[in-house]
Motif scaffolding. Structure first.
Motif, mmCIF file in Angstrom:
data_model
loop_
_atom_site.group_PDB
_atom_site.id
_atom_site.type_symbol
_atom_site.label_atom_id
_atom_site.label_comp_id
_atom_site.label_asym_id
_atom_site.label_seq_id
_atom_site.Cartn_x
_atom_site.Cartn_y
_atom_site.Cartn_z
ATOM 1 N N LYS A 1 0.834 -1.220 0.000
ATOM 2 C CA LYS A 1 0.000 0.000 0.000
ATOM 3 C C LYS A 1 0.863 1.263 0.000
ATOM 4 O O LYS A 1 0.923 2.025 0.957
ATOM 5 C CB LYS A 1 -0.958 0.013 1.201
ATOM 6 N N THR A 2 1.556 1.472 -1.108
ATOM 7 C CA THR A 2 2.405 2.645 -1.263
ATOM 8 C C THR A 2 1.553 3.895 -1.442
ATOM 9 O O THR A 2 0.712 3.940 -2.344
ATOM 10 C CB THR A 2 3.317 2.484 -2.495
ATOM 11 N N PRO A 3 1.733 4.924 -0.618
ATOM 12 C CA PRO A 3 0.957 6.154 -0.777
ATOM 13 C C PRO A 3 1.129 6.734 -2.177
ATOM 14 O O PRO A 3 2.244 6.816 -2.700
ATOM 15 C CB PRO A 3 1.548 7.086 0.286
ATOM 16 N N GLY A 4 0.024 7.129 -2.794
ATOM 17 C CA GLY A 4 0.060 7.705 -4.127
ATOM 18 C C GLY A 4 -0.104 6.693 -5.236
ATOM 19 O O GLY A 4 -0.397 7.053 -6.370
ATOM 20 N N HIS A 5 0.105 5.401 -4.928
ATOM 21 C CA HIS A 5 0.022 4.342 -5.943
ATOM 22 C C HIS A 5 -1.426 3.872 -6.056
ATOM 23 O O HIS A 5 -2.048 3.518 -5.063
ATOM 24 C CB HIS A 5 0.920 3.176 -5.551
ATOM 25 N N ALA A 6 -1.965 3.844 -7.277
ATOM 26 C CA ALA A 6 -3.372 3.497 -7.454
ATOM 27 C C ALA A 6 -3.593 2.133 -8.095
ATOM 28 O O ALA A 6 -4.726 1.793 -8.416
ATOM 29 C CB ALA A 6 -4.070 4.565 -8.294
ATOM 30 N N VAL A 7 -2.548 1.332 -8.308
ATOM 31 C CA VAL A 7 -2.580 -0.008 -8.908
ATOM 32 C C VAL A 7 -2.835 0.052 -10.415
ATOM 33 O O VAL A 7 -2.090 -0.541 -11.201
ATOM 34 C CB VAL A 7 -3.604 -0.938 -8.219
ATOM 35 N N SER B 1 7.918 -14.776 -9.410
ATOM 36 C CA SER B 1 7.631 -14.238 -10.745
ATOM 37 C C SER B 1 7.427 -12.727 -10.718
ATOM 38 O O SER B 1 7.768 -12.029 -11.680
ATOM 39 C CB SER B 1 6.400 -14.919 -11.346
ATOM 40 N N LEU B 2 6.883 -12.202 -9.637
ATOM 41 C CA LEU B 2 6.672 -10.753 -9.526
ATOM 42 C C LEU B 2 7.842 -10.040 -8.854
ATOM 43 O O LEU B 2 7.837 -8.815 -8.743
ATOM 44 C CB LEU B 2 5.383 -10.465 -8.740
ATOM 45 N N GLY B 3 8.834 -10.797 -8.419
ATOM 46 C CA GLY B 3 9.964 -10.177 -7.737
ATOM 47 C C GLY B 3 9.543 -9.461 -6.469
ATOM 48 O O GLY B 3 10.010 -8.357 -6.177
ATOM 49 N N LEU B 4 8.648 -10.107 -5.703
ATOM 50 C CA LEU B 4 8.059 -9.445 -4.540
ATOM 51 C C LEU B 4 9.088 -9.158 -3.441
ATOM 52 O O LEU B 4 8.980 -8.152 -2.735
ATOM 53 C CB LEU B 4 6.909 -10.284 -3.976
ATOM 54 N N GLU B 5 10.074 -10.018 -3.301
ATOM 55 C CA GLU B 5 11.072 -9.777 -2.255
ATOM 56 C C GLU B 5 11.807 -8.458 -2.495
ATOM 57 O O GLU B 5 11.947 -7.630 -1.589
ATOM 58 C CB GLU B 5 12.060 -10.934 -2.197
ATOM 59 N N ASP B 6 12.262 -8.247 -3.724
ATOM 60 C CA ASP B 6 12.961 -6.997 -4.045
ATOM 61 C C ASP B 6 12.024 -5.799 -3.984
ATOM 62 O O ASP B 6 12.409 -4.714 -3.534
ATOM 63 C CB ASP B 6 13.590 -7.085 -5.441
ATOM 64 N N TYR B 7 10.785 -5.979 -4.430
ATOM 65 C CA TYR B 7 9.835 -4.861 -4.436
ATOM 66 C C TYR B 7 9.530 -4.420 -3.009
ATOM 67 O O TYR B 7 9.516 -3.216 -2.711
ATOM 68 C CB TYR B 7 8.543 -5.267 -5.138
ATOM 69 N N VAL B 8 9.299 -5.389 -2.127
ATOM 70 C CA VAL B 8 8.999 -5.053 -0.729
ATOM 71 C C VAL B 8 10.196 -4.349 -0.091
ATOM 72 O O VAL B 8 10.041 -3.355 0.630
ATOM 73 C CB VAL B 8 8.621 -6.320 0.059
ATOM 74 N N LYS B 9 11.408 -4.847 -0.363
ATOM 75 C CA LYS B 9 12.611 -4.200 0.179
ATOM 76 C C LYS B 9 12.732 -2.758 -0.303
ATOM 77 O O LYS B 9 13.073 -1.851 0.465
ATOM 78 C CB LYS B 9 13.860 -4.986 -0.233
ATOM 79 N N GLN B 10 12.453 -2.544 -1.587
ATOM 80 C CA GLN B 10 12.546 -1.202 -2.159
ATOM 81 C C GLN B 10 11.539 -0.257 -1.505
ATOM 82 O O GLN B 10 11.879 0.871 -1.124
ATOM 83 C CB GLN B 10 12.269 -1.282 -3.661
ATOM 84 N N ARG B 11 10.302 -0.701 -1.372
ATOM 85 C CA ARG B 11 9.268 0.146 -0.774
ATOM 86 C C ARG B 11 9.520 0.368 0.716
ATOM 87 O O ARG B 11 9.233 1.444 1.253
ATOM 88 C CB ARG B 11 7.889 -0.486 -0.984
ATOM 89 N N TYR B 12 10.059 -0.630 1.377
ATOM 90 C CA TYR B 12 10.386 -0.496 2.801
ATOM 91 C C TYR B 12 11.494 0.542 2.994
ATOM 92 O O TYR B 12 11.396 1.425 3.853
ATOM 93 C CB TYR B 12 10.818 -1.852 3.347
ATOM 94 N N ALA B 13 12.540 0.473 2.171
ATOM 95 C CA ALA B 13 13.630 1.439 2.267
ATOM 96 C C ALA B 13 13.128 2.855 1.974
ATOM 97 O O ALA B 13 13.521 3.826 2.640
ATOM 98 C CB ALA B 13 14.747 1.066 1.293
ATOM 99 N N GLN B 14 12.250 2.975 0.994
ATOM 100 C CA GLN B 14 11.662 4.271 0.649
ATOM 101 C C GLN B 14 10.874 4.831 1.832
ATOM 102 O O GLN B 14 10.967 6.029 2.151
ATOM 103 C CB GLN B 14 10.748 4.099 -0.563
ATOM 104 N N ALA B 15 10.105 3.990 2.499
ATOM 105 C CA ALA B 15 9.309 4.431 3.640
ATOM 106 C C ALA B 15 10.201 4.874 4.802
ATOM 107 O O ALA B 15 9.931 5.876 5.473
ATOM 108 C CB ALA B 15 8.373 3.313 4.093
ATOM 109 N N LEU B 16 11.274 4.126 5.048
ATOM 110 C CA LEU B 16 12.174 4.485 6.142
ATOM 111 C C LEU B 16 12.825 5.845 5.912
ATOM 112 O O LEU B 16 13.077 6.590 6.865
ATOM 113 C CB LEU B 16 13.259 3.421 6.312
ATOM 114 N N GLU B 17 13.100 6.173 4.658
ATOM 115 C CA GLU B 17 13.712 7.471 4.351
ATOM 116 C C GLU B 17 12.794 8.634 4.712
ATOM 117 O O GLU B 17 13.259 9.744 4.960
ATOM 118 C CB GLU B 17 14.079 7.541 2.866
#
Length: 594
Positions: free
Chosen positions: A168-174, A405-421
Motif C-alpha cells: 500500500k504505497t501512498p500515491g500508488h493506485a494499482v 515471478s513478480l519479484g516481490l522480495e525486491d519490491y517489498v525491500k525497495q518500498r520499505y527502504a523508501q518508507a524508512l527514508e
C-alpha cells in the motif's frame, strides 16, 4: 462517472459545466440537508468564481464560519461545504491547513483556470486522478475514473506487486496511469502542468510531559475529538466491537451526548456470528468472543446496543461479495471480515447516516502483535510481513509462483527502504525509541491506509459515513512523539490509551487481550472458499496466467480445517486474494500487461 458514486451519495446528484471543466457530485446529506446541493458555486449564478465538489466532514467548520463572517463573508447555507469554499476564497491554497476533518474535494477556479484536488491529513477519504493528453480525470474512487472512455483498466507488474505484496504505497493506485492523491496534499492542475504540495506532515518533536500529564492530555484530546465528531443534522451512532478502541469511542460519545442534553442514548452496533459465543474456541488470534464485552460496555456507558447476527450465508451471498469487490475496486480481500462489514454497515444505514469507529488506535498506540514481537521489531521489512510469513502467507505466495515471478522480495525491500527514508526523526534518538518511532510511522502511513480505505469504501457503499476519531491530527502528532516507554509503560499493548480510559470503561475491557475484528469459525466457510479456488482451475481462470496450477493444488491438498480461523491465516488470505483476483479481472475487464 457520477453514477458510479451513487452509493456514496444516495440523497442527491448534480453537475456543473464550463468551457474548461466539468464537475459532478453525489451527495450524502449530513449537515443542512435542504441547502447543501453540489457542485456549489462561490457566488450563486456566477460561473466566473470558484466552484467545489466536496465529500466528507470538517469538524471545526463552525469556528471557521465565525472567523469568515468577521472577515466579511456572507453565507447562504449552513453547510461545511460553503465554509470550505469560502476558506479557499479567503486564504487560497493555504486554506487546507485550517481544516480539521475527513475530506476529499475538487475546486475549480475559473479565475486562474486551475483545478485543485485536496485530501485530508490521514487519508480517511479517498481521491484519485488520471492525467490525459489535454487534462485530467478525477474521482473519489477508481471506478468513477474508469467509467470515462479515456481511462483504461490496465495493471502492470508494479500494480500486481501492490496487490499481492501487502505494501500500500501512498500515491500508488494499482491501475496504470492512475494516481492516488496522497494524504495531506494539494494537487494543482493548470496550463503549466501538475504541481503537488503537502500542507501537513508528521514532525519529530521532543516530548516534555511526564507520564501522568501525558495520560491526562490523551484523555482531554479524545474527549474533544469525539465531541467534535458528533456534529451532524442526522443521527450519529458507533461501531462497538467490545475491544478497547471502539469501547472508548462509544463511552466518550455517550457522555458527550448526555452533556448536550440528548434524550436518546447513543446507538452502538456490534457484529457477531450466530452461535459463536456458545461454540467459541480460542486460538492464536482470538482469545474470547466479543459480544459479552460489548454488552458490558453498552450497559456501563448507557448506550442502546444492537447486535447484528450473521451466518455463513450472509458472507457467502454472491450479491454481498459482488458489492464488496465493486466497493473496493481491487481484489484486496481479507475474507469474510470484509463481507460481514458490509452487512453490518447496511444494518446501521437503516437507522443512521453517520457512525464513529475505533480504527487507527492500534497503529498509533502500539496495539498490534508486531509491536511486541522481538523478531517482528528487528525484521528488516514492514512489521506486518513477519506475522504474515509465520502464518504461511509468503510460503503460499511462493507455492503458487507469485513471490518469485513478480519479484516481490525486491519490491517489498525497495518500498520499505523508501518508507524508512521518510520517517521524521528526533536528533540523538537511538535504540528502541528510534525503532518504535519507525514502526509507528510505517503503520500510520502504510498499514493504516489500507484499513482506512477498506472501511471508507465498504461503509460508503452502504451510504454510511464512518468517522475515525483516532486519526485527528492533533492526537496523531502528540502520540507519535510520545516515547515508546510511555506507550508501553506496563509492558502491555496500548498502555497509554488503557490508562487514559481507566475509570471510564470496565476493567474487564481494559485488561482484555487485543482481539481482531470477528471472523467466522464455521468450517463451511473454508469449504466454500476451497470450492471457489478449485473453480479457478476447472474453469480456466485468468489467474492461471500468473500462478502455478500445481501450486494451487498443493495448497488445496492440505487437510480440510487447515485454513480455519486458528490455522495459517496467511495462506488462507492468499487463497482469498486469488479468488477475488479472478472476479476482479473478469468483472472489471482488467488487462494485465507484464
Amino acid at each position: 462517472m457520477t453514477g458510479t458514486m451513487e452509493c456514496r451519495g444516495p440523497d442527491e446528484h448534480g453537475t456543473w459545466i464550463s468551457s474548461r471543466a466539468l464537475l459532478g457530485h453525489r451527495r450524502l446529506s449530513i449537515i443542512d440537508p435542504e441547502n447543501g446541493s453540489q457542485p456549489m458555486r462561490a457566488v450563486e449564478g456566477d460561473d466566473s468564481q470558484p466552484v467545489i465538489s466536496y465529500t466528507g466532514e470538517v469538524y471545526n467548520y463552525r469556528e471557521l464560519w465565525e472567523e469568515l463572517r468577521e472577515l466579511g463573508h456572507e453565507f447562504r447555507t449552513a453547510t461545511d461545504t460553503e465554509v470550505v469554499l469560502r476558506a479557499y476564497l479567503e486564504w487560497g491554497e493555504g486554506f487546507a491547513e485550517r481544516l480539521n476533518g475527513i475530506y476529499a474535494m475538487a475546486v475549480w477556479d475559473p479565475r486562474s483556470e486551475e483545478l485543485l484536488l485536496v485530501r485530508d491529513r490521514m487519508g480517511v477519504k479517498p481521491l484519485y486522478y488520471y492525467p490525459t493528453s489535454d487534462g485530467v480525470l478525477f474521482g473519489s474512487e477508481p471506478k468513477a475514473v474508469l467509467a470515462h472512455p479515456e481511462a483504461e483498466a490496465v495493471v502492470d507488474a508494479d500494480g500486481l506487486r501492490e496487490v499481492f505484496g501487502i505494501v500500500k504505497t501512498p500515491g500508488h493506485a494499482v491501475f496504470r496511469g492512475m494516481h492516488e492523491v496522497r494524504p495531506a496534499t494539494v494537487v494543482r492542475f493548470g496550463r503549466d502542468g501538475r504541481r503537488t504540495s503537502p500542507y501537513w506532515e508528521l514532525r519529530a518533536r521532543p516530548h516534555t510531559d511526564d507520564l501522568e500529564t501525558t495520560i491526562s492530555r490523551v484523555r482531554e484530546l479524545l474527549e474533544d475529538i469525539v465531541d467534535r465528531q458528533l456534529v451532524a443534522d442526522v443521527t450519529v451512532g458507533t461501531l462497538l466491537s467490545g475491544g478497547m478502541d471502539s469501547s472508548a469511542v462509544t463511552a466518550l460519545a455517550a457522555r458527550a451526548l448526555r452533556e448536550r442534553g440528548h434524550e436518546h442514548p447513543v446507538e452502538a452496533f456490534s457484529v457477531d456470528f450466530k452461535g459463536l459465543s456458545e461454540s467459541f474456541t480460542s486460538n492464536v488470534q482470538w482469545a474470547d468472543p466479543d459480544t459479552p464485552f460489548a454488552v458490558e460496555v453498552a450497559e456501563r456507558v448507557g448506550a442502546e446496543h444492537v447486535v447484528v447476527e450473521l451466518d455463513n450465508q450472509d458472507v457467502l451471498d454472491p450479491e454481498v461479495r459482488e458489492s464488496v469487490l465493486r466497493a473496493q475496486d481491487l481484489p484486496v480481500s481479507t475474507g469474510d471480515m470484509e463481507y460481514s462489514l458490509l452487512v453490518l454497515c447496511r444494518e446501521l444505514r437503516k437507522r443512521m447516516t453517520v457512525a464513529l469507529s475505533g480504527e487507527a488506535a492500534d497503529e498509533l498506540f502500539g496495539g498490534y502483535t508486531w509491536f511486541h514481537d522481538e523478531e517482528a521489531v528487528e525484521a528488516d521489512t514492514f512489521p506486518w510481513h513477519h506475522p504474515f510469513e509465520k502464518a504461511g502467507g509468503i510460503g503460499a505466495l511462493r507455492a503458487v509462483g507469485l513471490w518469485d515471478s513478480l519479484g516481490l522480495e525486491d519490491y517489498v525491500k525497495q518500498r520499505y527502504a523508501q518508507a524508512l527514508e521518510e520517517v521524521p526523526r528526533l536528533e540523538g534518538e537511538t535504540g528502541t525509541r528510534e525503532r518504535m518511532r519507525e514502526l509507528t510511522y510505517l503503520n500510520l502511513t502504510r498499514w493504516e491506509n489500507f484499513l482506512l480505505d477498506r472501511k471508507d469504501r465498504i461503509s460508503m457503499a452502504a451510504g454510511l459515513e464512518v468517522r475515525v476519531p483516532f486519526t485527528d491530527h492533533r492526537l496523531v502528532e502528540y502520540v507519535y512523539n510520545t516515547p515508546w516507554e510511555m506507550k508501553n509503560f506496563d509492558g502491555r499493548e496500548k498502555s497509554l490509551l488503557r490508562e487514559a480510559m481507566r475509570g471510564i470503561l470496565p476493567d474487564s475491557v481494559l485488561d482484555r487481550k487485543k482481539t481482531p475484528y470477528p471472523s467466522t469459525q464455521d468450517l463451511d466457510y473454508e469449504l466454500a472458499l476451497r470450492e471457489r479456488v478449485e473453480g479457478l482451475i476447472t474453469e480456466g481462470s485468468p489467474v492461471l496466467d500468473l500462478v502455478s496450477e500445481s501450486g494451487i493444488r498443493a495448497l488445496l491438498d492440505e487437510p480440510v480445517g487447515t485454513y480455519g480461523v486458528g490455522g495459517p491465516w496467511g495462506a488462507r488470505a492468499v487463497l482469498e486474494r486469488l479468488a477475488e483476483f479472478d472476479r476482479w479481472v473478469s468483472e472489471y475487464g482488467v488487462r494485465v500487461e507484464l
